[in-house]
Enzyme design. Structure first.
Site, short mmCIF file in Angstrom:
data_model
loop_
_atom_site.label_atom_id
_atom_site.label_comp_id
_atom_site.label_asym_id
_atom_site.label_seq_id
_atom_site.Cartn_x
_atom_site.Cartn_y
_atom_site.Cartn_z
N THR A 1 97.84 -31.87 19.91
CA THR A 1 98.41 -31.43 21.18
C THR A 1 97.50 -31.71 22.36
OG1 THR A 1 99.46 -29.66 19.96
CG2 THR A 1 99.24 -29.32 22.29
N THR B 1 94.67 -28.88 15.71
CA THR B 1 93.86 -27.70 15.40
C THR B 1 93.90 -27.27 13.93
OG1 THR B 1 95.71 -26.30 16.04
CG2 THR B 1 94.03 -26.73 17.71
N ASP B 2 94.97 -27.61 13.21
CA ASP B 2 95.12 -27.05 11.86
C ASP B 2 93.90 -27.29 10.97
OD1 ASP B 2 97.60 -26.33 12.69
OD2 ASP B 2 98.72 -27.40 11.13
N LYS C 1 89.69 -21.67 11.72
CA LYS C 1 90.89 -21.29 12.44
C LYS C 1 91.39 -19.97 11.86
CE LYS C 1 95.37 -22.97 14.04
NZ LYS C 1 96.27 -24.09 14.25
N1 GLU Z 1 99.81 -29.26 13.08
C1 GLU Z 1 99.35 -29.90 14.27
C2 GLU Z 1 97.89 -30.36 14.09
O1 GLU Z 1 97.06 -29.63 13.62
C3 GLU Z 1 99.48 -28.98 15.42
C4 GLU Z 1 99.16 -29.59 16.74
C5 GLU Z 1 97.79 -29.17 17.22
O2 GLU Z 1 97.26 -28.15 16.79
O3 GLU Z 1 97.21 -29.90 18.04
O4 GLU Z 1 97.61 -31.48 14.39
#
Ligand code: GLU
Length: 434
Positions: free
Chosen positions: A91, A168-169, A246
């Site tokens: 994101t 972030t995951d 996280k």
């Molecule tokens: N599942 C996605 C990821 O970890 C979520 C988007 C984000 O956290 O940036 O890439």
């Protein structure tokens, strides 16, 4: 009414409804929205759905937000300190295309800085290095090596530090991987994500990037996750890459240091307050890249009723190493009522087959200890390595890295050596639920 006003997706419109008038950008219909509402993005960044039955007028306004080229809105700060940016997806470096409703990554430093004008005032980022663009749950061992290679290359350039942007995951797995793969780090490396997307008023990416830039201008020479320290936009925290996790699926302050305090609090205006947590300092030395990985490693969880055939599966598949996130001080079943449910035989078989078996704790906080209960003693006697307070995820990454870069005979010793702050021998009480 829409036909008459003829706005396109992305156009600015004014909608007169029963209780009020609204101005905003006309959004595309998502798969999840119904046919009864028109969705506008308000100036605040939030979206609003307006029921068709309440609408009395739709007017297209002259300003088309989408045709405004970001390049015309900002001058990229020349002469400012230079940073490198390695972008891997997620994101944080995505922008919303209001015509299609989809998100796509920024392609150039200029484009990114245009969306983050405050960042452009303090640093110069010329190019975005993009080894790949992936959701972080799709990132695997080899991708850690690719990222480490790029970061290593950037560390040798005339730049103050490196920002790595990432979903972030699995951000904390990557921060651990970079911590191990780049030895004798000479500059700050900030690993950053965003919990909320750029199309939302609560977007955290810009402040996280600002704090990450300030971190990269500091003298702290560690791989750290730099993200919100609390849910408001007050300050960020920089947490050591091997001791962070996280801890919430949606909060902006989801990344918490575990078993130590964050290295520093960083305010978006550049104020940095150190916590006293031990850290390395910027140096003129040359880092080393150790980027090999063994992929046949696994991380498994112990729970009541867990059967040792989980372990048998990995023995059959010829895995080289396993990390167990055990209960409490580091336990799996060793003396159940039905003896055949004990894990001991399978653990011994795994170790005899040459597999490394490491024990961590699923409590995350605190340390493992094999000496307190009989289960620990039995498992330790069977050859399980007790990995002190190392996080299960960090231990999993470290094992893949250790098996990839060292001889099998060195693995036990390396796994217990404090290579990059993955162990904390003096856990401060204040670090619990920091
Ligand atoms: N599942 C996605 C990821 O970890 C979520 C988007 C984000 O956290 O940036 O890439």
């Amino acid at each position: 009414m829409l036909d008459m006003a003829q706005p396109s997706i992305g156009d600015k419109v004014k909608i007169k409804a029963k209780k009020a008038s609204y101005e905003g950008i006309l959004m595309p219909r998502s798969e999840l929205s119904d046919k009864e509402h028109i969705v506008l993005k308000l100036n605040s960044g939030y979206n609003i759905g307006i029921s068709k039955k309440d609408i009395s007028k739709i007017e297209k306004l002259p300003e088309n937000m989408e045709t405004k080229s970001p390049k015309t809105r900002v001058k990229v700060g020349k002469g400012l300190p230079k940073l490198s940016l390695v972008s891997t997806g997620g994101t944080i470096t995505s922008k919303v295309d209001y015509k299609t409703g989809g998100v796509s990554p920024f392609k150039t430093g200029e484009e990114l800085l245009a969306e983050m004008p405050k960042l452009a005032k303090i640093v110069q980022i010329d190019d975005i290095i993009q080894p790949f663009s992936l959701l972080s749950e799709d990132i695997g061992h080899k991708d850690w090596s690719k990222m480490a290679k790029e970061v290593y290359k950037e560390l040798g350039k005339d730049k103050e530090g490196v920002i790595v942007t990432h979903g972030t995951d699995t951000l904390h797995y990557t921060s651990a991987a970079l911590s191990f793969m780049i030895q004798d780090l000479n500059k700050p490396v900030a690993v950053v994500g965003a919990q909320r997307s750029a199309d939302r008023g609560s977007f955290d990416g810009q402040m996280n990037m600002l704090c990450a830039a300030h971190y990269c201008l500091s003298d702290i020479s560690e791989v750290a996750i730099v993200m919100h320290g609390e849910s408001s936009d007050e300050y960020c925290i920089a947490s050591r890459g091997t001791k962070v996790r996280k801890m919430h699926s949606s909060r902006r302050d989801a990344f918490r240091p575990i078993n130590e305090e964050a290295i520093a609090k960083i305010w978006p205006d550049g104020n940095i307050v150190m916590s006293g947590t031990q850290h390395s300092e910027r140096s003129s030395g040359k880092p080393k890249l150790l980027d090999k990985v063994e992929e046949k490693v696994a991380l498994i969880y112990s729970y009541p009723g867990a059967r040792s055939d989980i372990l048998e599966h990995y023995i059959d598949k010829k895995y080289k190493g396993i990390i167990i996130a055990g209960t409490g001080f580091g336990h799996v079943a060793t003396q159940p009522l039905d003896k055949k449910d004990s894990w001991l035989k399978s653990v011994e078989k795994a170790i005899d087959s040459g597999m490394f078996v490491g024990m961590t704790t699923q409590t995350l906080y605190g340390t493992t200890d094999s000496m307190i209960y009989s289960a620990g003693r039995l498992l330790k006697n069977a050859g399980v390595s007790y990995l002190k307070d190392m996080l299960p995820e960090t231990a999993y990454v470290k094992l893949a890295w250790t098996l990839g870069n060292f001889k099998r005979s060195e693995v036990e010793e390396k796994m217990l050596e404090n290579i990059t702050g993955e162990f904390n021998g003096r856990i401060q009480p204040d670090s619990f639920l920091y």
